[in-house]
Design a protein around this motif. Structure first.
Motif, PDB file in Angstrom:
ATOM      1  N   PHE A 113       0.986  -1.066  -0.314  1.00 43.32           N
ATOM      2  CA  PHE A 113      -0.100  -0.028   0.243  1.00 43.32           C
ATOM      3  C   PHE A 113       0.809   1.557  -0.095  1.00 43.32           C
ATOM      4  CE2 PHE A 113      -2.760  -2.999   1.302  1.00 43.32           C
ATOM      5  CZ  PHE A 113      -4.379  -3.007   0.606  1.00 43.32           C
ATOM      6  N   ASP A 114       2.119   1.095   0.450  1.00 38.70           N
ATOM      7  CA  ASP A 114       2.955   2.898   0.864  1.00 38.70           C
ATOM      8  C   ASP A 114       4.041   2.594   0.348  1.00 38.70           C
ATOM      9  OD1 ASP A 114       1.329   3.305   2.950  1.00 38.70           O
ATOM     10  OD2 ASP A 114       2.307   2.947   4.265  1.00 38.70           O
ATOM     11  N   LYS A 115       4.079   3.216  -1.228  1.00 37.04           N
ATOM     12  CA  LYS A 115       5.292   3.427  -1.587  1.00 37.04           C
ATOM     13  C   LYS A 115       6.706   3.453  -1.338  1.00 37.04           C
ATOM     14  CE  LYS A 115       6.314   5.163  -6.921  1.00 37.04           C
ATOM     15  NZ  LYS A 115       5.349   6.012  -7.590  1.00 37.04           N
ATOM     16  N   LEU A 116       7.419   3.283  -1.590  1.00 35.14           N
ATOM     17  CA  LEU A 116       9.143   3.074  -0.771  1.00 35.14           C
ATOM     18  C   LEU A 116       9.933   3.741  -1.617  1.00 35.14           C
ATOM     19  CD1 LEU A 116       9.510  -1.147  -0.630  1.00 35.14           C
ATOM     20  CD2 LEU A 116       8.252   0.444   1.245  1.00 35.14           C
ATOM     21  N   PRO A 117      10.763   4.616  -0.752  1.00 37.00           N
ATOM     22  CA  PRO A 117      11.681   5.249  -1.203  1.00 37.00           C
ATOM     23  C   PRO A 117      12.380   4.200  -1.575  1.00 37.00           C
ATOM     24  CG  PRO A 117      11.855   5.247   0.561  1.00 37.00           C
ATOM     25  CD  PRO A 117      10.740   4.201   0.635  1.00 37.00           C
ATOM     26  N   GLY A 118      13.267   5.216  -2.916  1.00 40.77           N
ATOM     27  CA  GLY A 118      14.794   4.016  -2.975  1.00 40.77           C
ATOM     28  C   GLY A 118      14.164   2.884  -4.476  1.00 40.77           C
ATOM     29  N   ASP A 119      15.672   2.353  -5.242  1.00 40.53           N
ATOM     30  CA  ASP A 119      14.907   1.963  -6.378  1.00 40.53           C
ATOM     31  C   ASP A 119      13.914   1.009  -6.840  1.00 40.53           C
ATOM     32  OD1 ASP A 119      17.707   3.017  -7.260  1.00 40.53           O
ATOM     33  OD2 ASP A 119      18.717   1.786  -7.210  1.00 40.53           O
ATOM     34  N   VAL A 265      -7.106 -22.669  -6.120  1.00 43.50           N
ATOM     35  CA  VAL A 265      -7.372 -21.458  -6.528  1.00 43.50           C
ATOM     36  C   VAL A 265      -8.702 -20.814  -5.605  1.00 43.50           C
ATOM     37  CG1 VAL A 265      -9.009 -20.765  -7.804  1.00 43.50           C
ATOM     38  CG2 VAL A 265      -7.720 -22.534  -8.685  1.00 43.50           C
ATOM     39  N   GLY A 266      -9.252 -21.975  -4.643  1.00 44.29           N
ATOM     40  CA  GLY A 266     -10.472 -20.517  -3.669  1.00 44.29           C
ATOM     41  C   GLY A 266      -9.077 -20.008  -2.731  1.00 44.29           C
ATOM     42  N   ALA A 267      -8.551 -20.654  -1.870  1.00 43.12           N
ATOM     43  CA  ALA A 267      -7.725 -19.830  -1.068  1.00 43.12           C
ATOM     44  C   ALA A 267      -6.236 -18.823  -1.745  1.00 43.12           C
ATOM     45  CB  ALA A 267      -6.243 -21.141  -0.616  1.00 43.12           C
ATOM     46  N   TRP A 268      -5.903 -19.111  -3.171  1.00 38.67           N
ATOM     47  CA  TRP A 268      -4.923 -17.774  -3.331  1.00 38.67           C
ATOM     48  C   TRP A 268      -6.075 -17.236  -3.700  1.00 38.67           C
ATOM     49  CZ3 TRP A 268      -4.702 -14.704  -7.874  1.00 38.67           C
ATOM     50  CH2 TRP A 268      -3.693 -14.511  -7.878  1.00 38.67           C
ATOM     51  N   LEU A 269      -7.113 -17.568  -3.960  1.00 38.13           N
ATOM     52  CA  LEU A 269      -7.593 -16.113  -4.702  1.00 38.13           C
ATOM     53  C   LEU A 269      -7.830 -15.031  -3.217  1.00 38.13           C
ATOM     54  CD1 LEU A 269     -10.319 -17.251  -6.625  1.00 38.13           C
ATOM     55  CD2 LEU A 269      -8.726 -14.813  -7.295  1.00 38.13           C
ATOM     56  N   VAL A 270      -8.357 -15.719  -1.979  1.00 42.39           N
ATOM     57  CA  VAL A 270      -8.453 -15.136  -0.966  1.00 42.39           C
ATOM     58  C   VAL A 270      -8.253 -14.768   0.301  1.00 42.39           C
ATOM     59  CG1 VAL A 270      -8.936 -16.310   2.078  1.00 42.39           C
ATOM     60  CG2 VAL A 270     -10.398 -16.791  -0.194  1.00 42.39           C
ATOM     61  N   VAL A 271      -6.554 -14.663  -0.105  1.00 41.49           N
ATOM     62  CA  VAL A 271      -5.571 -14.403   0.134  1.00 41.49           C
ATOM     63  C   VAL A 271      -4.791 -12.778  -0.539  1.00 41.49           C
ATOM     64  CG1 VAL A 271      -2.983 -14.355   0.487  1.00 41.49           C
ATOM     65  CG2 VAL A 271      -4.537 -15.720   1.516  1.00 41.49           C
ATOM     66  N   ASN A 272      -5.497 -12.883  -1.925  1.00 41.10           N
ATOM     67  CA  ASN A 272      -4.586 -12.436  -3.098  1.00 41.10           C
ATOM     68  C   ASN A 272      -5.357 -11.233  -3.508  1.00 41.10           C
ATOM     69  OD1 ASN A 272      -1.634 -13.110  -4.303  1.00 41.10           O
ATOM     70  ND2 ASN A 272      -2.638 -14.535  -3.777  1.00 41.10           N
ATOM     71  N   LEU A 273      -7.135 -11.285  -3.505  1.00 42.35           N
ATOM     72  CA  LEU A 273      -8.208  -9.841  -4.017  1.00 42.35           C
ATOM     73  C   LEU A 273      -8.020  -9.179  -3.394  1.00 42.35           C
ATOM     74  CD1 LEU A 273     -11.213 -12.355  -5.286  1.00 42.35           C
ATOM     75  CD2 LEU A 273      -9.114 -11.964  -6.422  1.00 42.35           C
ATOM     76  N   PRO A 274      -8.305  -9.120  -1.872  1.00 42.55           N
ATOM     77  CA  PRO A 274      -8.011  -7.885  -1.151  1.00 42.55           C
ATOM     78  C   PRO A 274      -6.894  -6.811  -1.353  1.00 42.55           C
ATOM     79  CG  PRO A 274      -8.630  -9.776   0.498  1.00 42.55           C
ATOM     80  CD  PRO A 274      -7.482 -10.167  -0.932  1.00 42.55           C
ATOM     81  N   VAL A 275      -5.596  -7.520  -1.996  1.00 42.68           N
ATOM     82  CA  VAL A 275      -4.873  -6.219  -2.296  1.00 42.68           C
ATOM     83  C   VAL A 275      -5.086  -5.780  -3.393  1.00 42.68           C
ATOM     84  CG1 VAL A 275      -2.363  -6.813  -2.378  1.00 42.68           C
ATOM     85  CG2 VAL A 275      -3.320  -7.674   0.111  1.00 42.68           C
ATOM     86  N   MET A 276      -5.120  -7.599  -4.757  1.00 45.49           N
ATOM     87  CA  MET A 276      -5.251  -7.144  -5.395  1.00 45.49           C
ATOM     88  C   MET A 276      -6.306  -6.082  -6.193  1.00 45.49           C
ATOM     89  SD  MET A 276      -6.558  -9.913  -8.786  1.00 45.49           S
ATOM     90  CE  MET A 276      -5.397 -11.401  -7.699  1.00 45.49           C
ATOM     91  N   PHE A 277      -7.586  -5.928  -5.437  1.00 44.89           N
ATOM     92  CA  PHE A 277      -7.931  -4.209  -5.206  1.00 44.89           C
ATOM     93  C   PHE A 277      -7.820  -3.344  -4.824  1.00 44.89           C
ATOM     94  CE2 PHE A 277     -10.752  -8.288  -6.683  1.00 44.89           C
ATOM     95  CZ  PHE A 277     -11.558  -7.704  -8.152  1.00 44.89           C
ATOM     96  N   LEU A 278      -7.489  -3.502  -3.711  1.00 45.42           N
ATOM     97  CA  LEU A 278      -7.416  -1.935  -2.756  1.00 45.42           C
ATOM     98  C   LEU A 278      -5.382  -1.579  -3.366  1.00 45.42           C
ATOM     99  CD1 LEU A 278      -8.271  -3.232   0.822  1.00 45.42           C
ATOM    100  CD2 LEU A 278      -9.589  -1.972  -0.883  1.00 45.42           C
ATOM    101  N   ALA A 279      -4.924  -2.410  -3.525  1.00 46.71           N
ATOM    102  CA  ALA A 279      -3.775  -2.188  -4.022  1.00 46.71           C
ATOM    103  C   ALA A 279      -2.615  -2.665  -5.210  1.00 46.71           C
ATOM    104  CB  ALA A 279      -3.151  -1.866  -2.932  1.00 46.71           C
ATOM    105  N   PRO A 280      -3.863  -2.664  -6.208  1.00 46.01           N
ATOM    106  CA  PRO A 280      -3.295  -2.997  -7.892  1.00 46.01           C
ATOM    107  C   PRO A 280      -1.652  -2.663  -7.966  1.00 46.01           C
ATOM    108  CG  PRO A 280      -4.950  -1.539  -7.981  1.00 46.01           C
ATOM    109  CD  PRO A 280      -4.491  -1.416  -6.623  1.00 46.01           C
TER     110      PRO A 280
END
Length: 504
Positions: A113-119, A265-280
């Protein structure tokens, strides 16, 4: 009137199968046992003590992990903080303390969610690993010296990774019901102790080991969920679904595979979907970084580029790796469908992950952890396992000595480029050797240590002892079985309602 037996009397009347004793079937294990009194005798009283094989494996794994922590002591005291070369000359490097500040945890930044300084603008790890890293930062109190906080952060991560190590060892020991002592291959693996706290790979390794245990018990949904979680922590675990598909095809177990796939597939989506949509943008960093990353340490591409003095671009490496991986998958599928006996799941899981490692653009030293539990299940023979481990330890020392050489300036202390090329070759050849003996076991099942002991596929779950539903070619399924030393499993007939086991 005849009374029906109770559950208690039924359990008492059906004895558990005897454990396979490695000191009686493996000459290296027998020789090593001399350190603790020699091989187990035929009159030994087993199963009468608190010290069960699984508990011993767990404690040994924890002990080896602790020794690995001790090996990092020179870096913990100073090497990570004073002078770039010390962490290489002592071979005690770890990403963990460096990334505490480098990925924003020291400043309270939220991964993805937060952008990092640096490369590196966002955390370049999969979501579940990012969660693991973030949780480990919570006990680290702010306000102190950065060095003290980095030390605490590494120690907290080490404690969490030790739990993962114990889970990995216990699950491996329990996957083959009659072979719990094979877990000692994992617990005593030198490369495991040396690389356990370099990075966070043990999280995915433990989840995949637990998944293998669940599949061996016939719990397809739990297996799928754990594979999905493991893939959310590291990219490679989903690969085991490929050979499992071909095995289920050959055995006609489509329903079980479908349940496992949906769970993954379901377990992977449960973990990834929130971050995928809120911080793509942050979520995509792992995938874009993997695609854009150039040829790096330990890879076959680095070896080729230096050997032939050519430049391999990231796009060329990506395309070449994809072609080699697809070709290997086709070869493994062909092997699975034409082998004289259906290969064991653990054998194919090891092969597919090993191929992925061999064709990758980078080989970090801790990647050996991906293969340790799979190798113990695929080829539980101490000689072959230790040959491979010796090659991996040589590479572990080689890369750090090479980095010591490149950071020592004019002093040139360490391993020069030509020496590092040899270390890469040793790693590649060691992994190829273990792949070769696993393939030989598939083609000559009588050479397989697991099947010689009378088992079929103890990690196969519903595949264990199941008849074949589809086989390519006209190979005689019993061609090699006639030469085997131990009891065999009849199968390969579509008319058979179930395989007839004569192993117990």
């Amino acid at each position: 009137m005849t009374l029906m037996p109770s559950a208690e009397t039924t359990r008492a009347s059906v004895p558990e199968p005897d454990h396979v004793r490695p000191t009686r079937e493996d000459e290296v294990a027998a020789a090593g046992s001399e350190l603790i009194g020699g091989p187990v005798g035929r009159r030994a009283l087993l199963g009468t003590s608190w010290w069960t094989p699984v508990r011993i494996v767990a404690l040994v794994a924890i002990g080896m992990f602790a020794l690995g922590m001790v090996q990092k002591l020179p870096c913990y005291d100073s090497g990570w903080f004073f002078g770039a070369g010390a962490q290489y000359t002592h071979a005690c490097y770890s990403d963990i303390p460096h990334l505490y500040q480098g990925r924003g945890f020291a400043d309270g930044l939220v991964p993805y969610f937060d952008k990092l300084p640096g490369d590196m603008d966002y955390l370049e790890y999969p979501v579940l690993t990012g969660v693991f890293m973030e949780v480990a930062s919570w006990p680290v109190l702010g306000g102190g010296a950065l060095q003290d906080r980095e030390q605490v952060y590494w120690m907290v991560n080490a404690g969490m990774l030790m739990v993962c190590a114990a889970v990995m060892a216990v699950c491996t020991a329990r996957t083959h019901r009659r072979r719990p002592w094979d877990g000692l291959l994992v617990a005593l693996a030198p490369a495991f102790a040396l690389t356990a706290t370099i990075n966070w790979d043990l999280l995915a390794v433990a989840l995949l080991a637990a998944a293998m245990l669940m599949w061996s018990r016939g719990r397809a949904l739990a297996f799928g969920i754990l594979v999905g979680l493991a893939t959310a922590a590291k990219f490679y675990p989903f690969l085991v679904l490929g050979p499992l598909l071909v095995l289920c095809w050959r055995a006609g177990k489509w329903r079980e595979y479908g349940v496992a796939l949906l769970g993954a597939v379901g377990a992977w989506l449960v973990v990834n979907l929130p971050v995928m949509f809120l911080a793509p943008e942050g979520w995509a960093k792992f995938y874009s970084f993997s695609r854009e990353r150039g040829v790096d340490f330990g890879s076959v591409f680095l070896f080729i580029s230096r050997w032939f003095d050519i430049e391999i671009t990231p796009d060329a490496a990506n395309a070449s790796a994809m072609i080699m991986m697809v070709a290997a998958c086709v070869a493994i599928a062909g092997l699975t469908l034409t082998a004289p006996r259906r290969p064991r799941f653990a054998q194919l899981a090891f092969l597919i992950v090993a191929v992925f490692i061999l064709t990758n653009k980078v080989y970090s030293p801790q990647y050996v952890l991906w293969l340790v539990p799979l190798a113990a299940l695929a080829r539980p023979r101490w000689r072959d396992f230790l040959i491979w481990q010796a090659c991996e330890v040589a590479y572990f020392l080689g890369i750090w000595m090479y980095l010591a050489y490149t950071t020592s300036g004019e002093a040139h202390k360490g391993l020069p480029t030509d020496g590092y090329q040899v270390a890469i070759a040793v790693h590649l050849l060691g992994t190829l050797y273990l792949c070769a003996v696993v393939v030989r076991d598939i083609l000559l099942p009588e050479r397989d240590m697991v099947r010689r002991a009378g088992d079929d596929d103890p990690s196969g779950g519903v595949l264990d002892g199941a008849p074949d539903a589809f086989v390519l070619g006209s190979a005689d399924q019993r061609r090699h079985m006639a030469r085997a030393d131990g009891p065999q499993v009849d199968w390969g007939s579509r008319d058979a309602g179930a395989a007839k086991s004569r192993s117990l």
